[in-house]
Scaffold this motif. Structure first.
Motif, PDB file in Angstrom:
ATOM      1  N   VAL A  40      41.650  33.879  29.392  1.00 19.60           N
ATOM      2  CA  VAL A  40      41.135  34.904  30.296  1.00 19.60           C
ATOM      3  C   VAL A  40      40.852  34.276  31.649  1.00 19.60           C
ATOM      4  O   VAL A  40      40.290  33.178  31.729  1.00 19.60           O
ATOM      5  N   THR A  41      41.237  34.964  32.708  1.00 21.53           N
ATOM      6  CA  THR A  41      40.890  34.561  34.063  1.00 21.53           C
ATOM      7  C   THR A  41      39.958  35.617  34.636  1.00 21.53           C
ATOM      8  O   THR A  41      40.270  36.811  34.597  1.00 21.53           O
ATOM      9  N   THR A  42      38.805  35.185  35.131  1.00 23.10           N
ATOM     10  CA  THR A  42      37.841  36.109  35.725  1.00 23.10           C
ATOM     11  C   THR A  42      37.173  35.431  36.910  1.00 23.10           C
ATOM     12  O   THR A  42      37.361  34.248  37.143  1.00 23.10           O
ATOM     13  N   LYS A  66      41.700  35.984  40.910  1.00 26.91           N
ATOM     14  CA  LYS A  66      42.053  36.209  39.498  1.00 26.91           C
ATOM     15  C   LYS A  66      43.549  36.433  39.310  1.00 26.91           C
ATOM     16  O   LYS A  66      44.175  35.795  38.462  1.00 26.91           O
ATOM     17  N   THR A  67      44.114  37.343  40.090  1.00 25.22           N
ATOM     18  CA  THR A  67      45.520  37.702  39.915  1.00 25.22           C
ATOM     19  C   THR A  67      46.429  36.511  40.184  1.00 25.22           C
ATOM     20  O   THR A  67      47.345  36.228  39.404  1.00 25.22           O
ATOM     21  N   THR A  68      46.169  35.786  41.248  1.00 28.85           N
ATOM     22  CA  THR A  68      46.992  34.626  41.594  1.00 28.85           C
ATOM     23  C   THR A  68      46.873  33.533  40.540  1.00 28.85           C
ATOM     24  O   THR A  68      47.881  32.989  40.075  1.00 28.85           O
ATOM     25  N   THR A  69      45.655  33.210  40.142  1.00 28.77           N
ATOM     26  CA  THR A  69      45.428  32.163  39.140  1.00 28.77           C
ATOM     27  C   THR A  69      46.089  32.529  37.819  1.00 28.77           C
ATOM     28  O   THR A  69      46.777  31.706  37.194  1.00 28.77           O
ATOM     29  N   ASN A  70      45.916  33.776  37.390  1.00 33.57           N
ATOM     30  CA  ASN A  70      46.498  34.232  36.134  1.00 33.57           C
ATOM     31  C   ASN A  70      48.027  34.198  36.197  1.00 33.57           C
ATOM     32  O   ASN A  70      48.692  33.787  35.242  1.00 33.57           O
ATOM     33  N   TYR A  87      51.189  33.236  23.843  1.00 37.04           N
ATOM     34  CA  TYR A  87      49.970  33.241  24.647  1.00 37.04           C
ATOM     35  C   TYR A  87      49.730  34.617  25.248  1.00 37.04           C
ATOM     36  O   TYR A  87      50.678  35.355  25.505  1.00 37.04           O
ATOM     37  N   ALA A  88      48.467  34.892  25.501  1.00 38.11           N
ATOM     38  CA  ALA A  88      48.083  36.062  26.295  1.00 38.11           C
ATOM     39  C   ALA A  88      47.261  35.540  27.462  1.00 38.11           C
ATOM     40  O   ALA A  88      46.238  34.879  27.265  1.00 38.11           O
ATOM     41  N   CYS A  89      47.753  35.776  28.675  1.00 37.97           N
ATOM     42  CA  CYS A  89      47.039  35.416  29.903  1.00 37.97           C
ATOM     43  C   CYS A  89      46.500  36.713  30.486  1.00 37.97           C
ATOM     44  O   CYS A  89      47.264  37.525  31.008  1.00 37.97           O
ATOM     45  N   ILE A  90      45.201  36.898  30.375  1.00 37.58           N
ATOM     46  CA  ILE A  90      44.603  38.188  30.705  1.00 37.58           C
ATOM     47  C   ILE A  90      43.598  38.047  31.836  1.00 37.58           C
ATOM     48  O   ILE A  90      42.619  37.301  31.732  1.00 37.58           O
ATOM     49  N   GLU A  91      43.852  38.786  32.900  1.00 37.30           N
ATOM     50  CA  GLU A  91      42.906  38.888  34.009  1.00 37.30           C
ATOM     51  C   GLU A  91      41.860  39.928  33.626  1.00 37.30           C
ATOM     52  O   GLU A  91      42.205  41.027  33.194  1.00 37.30           O
ATOM     53  N   VAL A  92      40.580  39.576  33.764  1.00 37.33           N
ATOM     54  CA  VAL A  92      39.499  40.478  33.381  1.00 37.33           C
ATOM     55  C   VAL A  92      38.518  40.639  34.542  1.00 37.33           C
ATOM     56  O   VAL A  92      38.044  39.646  35.106  1.00 37.33           O
ATOM     57  N   ASP A  93      38.237  41.887  34.879  1.00 31.92           N
ATOM     58  CA  ASP A  93      37.231  42.191  35.890  1.00 31.92           C
ATOM     59  C   ASP A  93      35.896  41.621  35.447  1.00 31.92           C
ATOM     60  O   ASP A  93      35.526  41.719  34.266  1.00 31.92           O
ATOM     61  N   GLU A  94      35.156  41.035  36.389  1.00 33.56           N
ATOM     62  CA  GLU A  94      33.907  40.370  36.018  1.00 33.56           C
ATOM     63  C   GLU A  94      32.883  41.322  35.408  1.00 33.56           C
ATOM     64  O   GLU A  94      32.168  40.957  34.472  1.00 33.56           O
ATOM     65  N   ALA A  95      32.814  42.562  35.876  1.00 25.90           N
ATOM     66  CA  ALA A  95      31.866  43.522  35.294  1.00 25.90           C
ATOM     67  C   ALA A  95      32.322  43.970  33.902  1.00 25.90           C
ATOM     68  O   ALA A  95      31.507  44.162  33.002  1.00 25.90           O
ATOM     69  N   ALA A  96      33.621  44.123  33.712  1.00 26.80           N
ATOM     70  CA  ALA A  96      34.159  44.558  32.423  1.00 26.80           C
ATOM     71  C   ALA A  96      34.144  43.450  31.382  1.00 26.80           C
ATOM     72  O   ALA A  96      34.275  43.712  30.184  1.00 26.80           O
ATOM     73  N   SER A  97      33.977  42.207  31.816  1.00 25.45           N
ATOM     74  CA  SER A  97      34.031  41.069  30.901  1.00 25.45           C
ATOM     75  C   SER A  97      33.003  41.174  29.772  1.00 25.45           C
ATOM     76  O   SER A  97      33.252  40.700  28.665  1.00 25.45           O
ATOM     77  N   VAL A  98      31.886  41.801  30.033  1.00 25.85           N
ATOM     78  CA  VAL A  98      30.833  41.945  29.021  1.00 25.85           C
ATOM     79  C   VAL A  98      31.354  42.686  27.789  1.00 25.85           C
ATOM     80  O   VAL A  98      31.002  42.352  26.658  1.00 25.85           O
ATOM     81  N   HIS A  99      32.219  43.669  28.001  1.00 21.61           N
ATOM     82  CA  HIS A  99      32.745  44.471  26.887  1.00 21.61           C
ATOM     83  C   HIS A  99      34.059  43.914  26.335  1.00 21.61           C
ATOM     84  O   HIS A  99      34.357  44.093  25.161  1.00 21.61           O
ATOM     85  N   LEU A 110      38.989  30.953  32.422  1.00 18.96           N
ATOM     86  CA  LEU A 110      39.089  30.310  33.731  1.00 18.96           C
ATOM     87  C   LEU A 110      38.224  31.127  34.685  1.00 18.96           C
ATOM     88  O   LEU A 110      38.504  32.295  34.916  1.00 18.96           O
ATOM     89  N   LEU A 111      37.178  30.523  35.205  1.00 12.07           N
ATOM     90  CA  LEU A 111      36.281  31.209  36.139  1.00 12.07           C
ATOM     91  C   LEU A 111      36.579  30.704  37.543  1.00 12.07           C
ATOM     92  O   LEU A 111      36.350  29.531  37.847  1.00 12.07           O
ATOM     93  N   THR A 112      37.116  31.589  38.380  1.00 15.33           N
ATOM     94  CA  THR A 112      37.538  31.181  39.729  1.00 15.33           C
ATOM     95  C   THR A 112      36.342  30.899  40.626  1.00 15.33           C
ATOM     96  O   THR A 112      36.277  29.867  41.263  1.00 15.33           O
ATOM     97  N   ASN A 113      35.414  31.836  40.719  1.00 11.62           N
ATOM     98  CA  ASN A 113      34.219  31.687  41.545  1.00 11.62           C
ATOM     99  C   ASN A 113      33.313  32.902  41.336  1.00 11.62           C
ATOM    100  O   ASN A 113      33.715  33.886  40.714  1.00 11.62           O
ATOM    101  N   ILE A 114      32.105  32.803  41.870  1.00 11.33           N
ATOM    102  CA  ILE A 114      31.166  33.929  41.853  1.00 11.33           C
ATOM    103  C   ILE A 114      30.613  34.049  43.268  1.00 11.33           C
ATOM    104  O   ILE A 114      29.800  33.236  43.694  1.00 11.33           O
ATOM    105  N   PHE A 115      31.109  35.049  43.994  1.00 10.40           N
ATOM    106  CA  PHE A 115      30.677  35.273  45.371  1.00 10.40           C
ATOM    107  C   PHE A 115      30.150  36.686  45.536  1.00 10.40           C
ATOM    108  O   PHE A 115      30.386  37.556  44.688  1.00 10.40           O
TER     109      PHE A 115
END
Length: 182
Positions: free
Chosen positions: A51-53, A58-62, A107-119, A130-135
């Motif tokens: 997961v990339t969040t 996110k999109t580029t890294t994933n 493999y599954a490479c999945i981009e996940v929205d940071e707010a949706a990640s909880v669910h 993979l956590l890109t940053n928190i800004f």
């Protein structure tokens, strides 16, 4: 199997009628028919779910990760349209299945929205995040950065066996890694 067939039919209909790309509603329909569809399909991934969040990149890294794995001869599922909320992610899994409803990927490479990640993270049980940053971003949606940090912390700690890979230049990502123990 019924959830997969219905979701694929909805996607094809949306595309045929030129009413969009058909990459979100199918996930919604599949979840109504089978609420456990995401963990079921995630369980079919042969090797790893990554997961990339994060706030940015996110999109580029994933995409880079996915292309690296494909270049190495691996079969990879990716939510390449950037549909990174629950229904888009379910759609990506559903639409990648064969006609028997079987997912045949390494493999599954999945981009996940940071707010949706909880669910989403507890359902995917990824091998690594993979956590890109928190800004500060999208203040109208998330409020202050501490809200985003706390959502991500809740999400990451909900999957204690998942390895967290961070951008160590970002203080908040580093803090999350230390506090989550992943």
């Amino acid at each position: 199997k019924m959830a997969v067939c219905c979701a694929k039919a909805i996607s094809a209909l949306i595309q045929k009628l030129k009413r969009g790309n058909g990459l979100t509603l199918p996930g919604y329909i599949a979840r109504i028919i089978d609420p456990d569809i995401l963990p079921t399909l995630a369980g079919m991934v042969r090797k790893k779910i990554i997961v990339t969040t994060g706030t940015n990149g996110k999109t580029t890294t994933n995409s880079i990760l996915c292309h690296m794995l494909k270049a190495d001869g691996r079969s990879v599922l990716m939510n390449e349209t950037g549909a990174n909320m629950m229904n888009g992610i379910v759609s990506a899994f559903v639409l990648a299945t064969d006609r028997h409803g079987v997912l045949n990927v390494d493999y599954a490479c999945i981009e996940v929205d940071e707010a949706a990640s909880v669910h989403i993270l507890p359902l995917l049980k990824p091998h690594c995040i993979l956590l890109t940053n928190i800004f500060r971003d999208q203040l109208d949606r998330f409020g202050e950065v501490d809200i985003t940090f706390n959502k991500l912390k809740t999400a990451v700690t909900s999957v204690p066996d998942t390895k967290l890979i961070i951008n160590c230049d970002d203080v908040l990502s580093y803090t999350l890694a230390v506090e989550s123990k992943n």
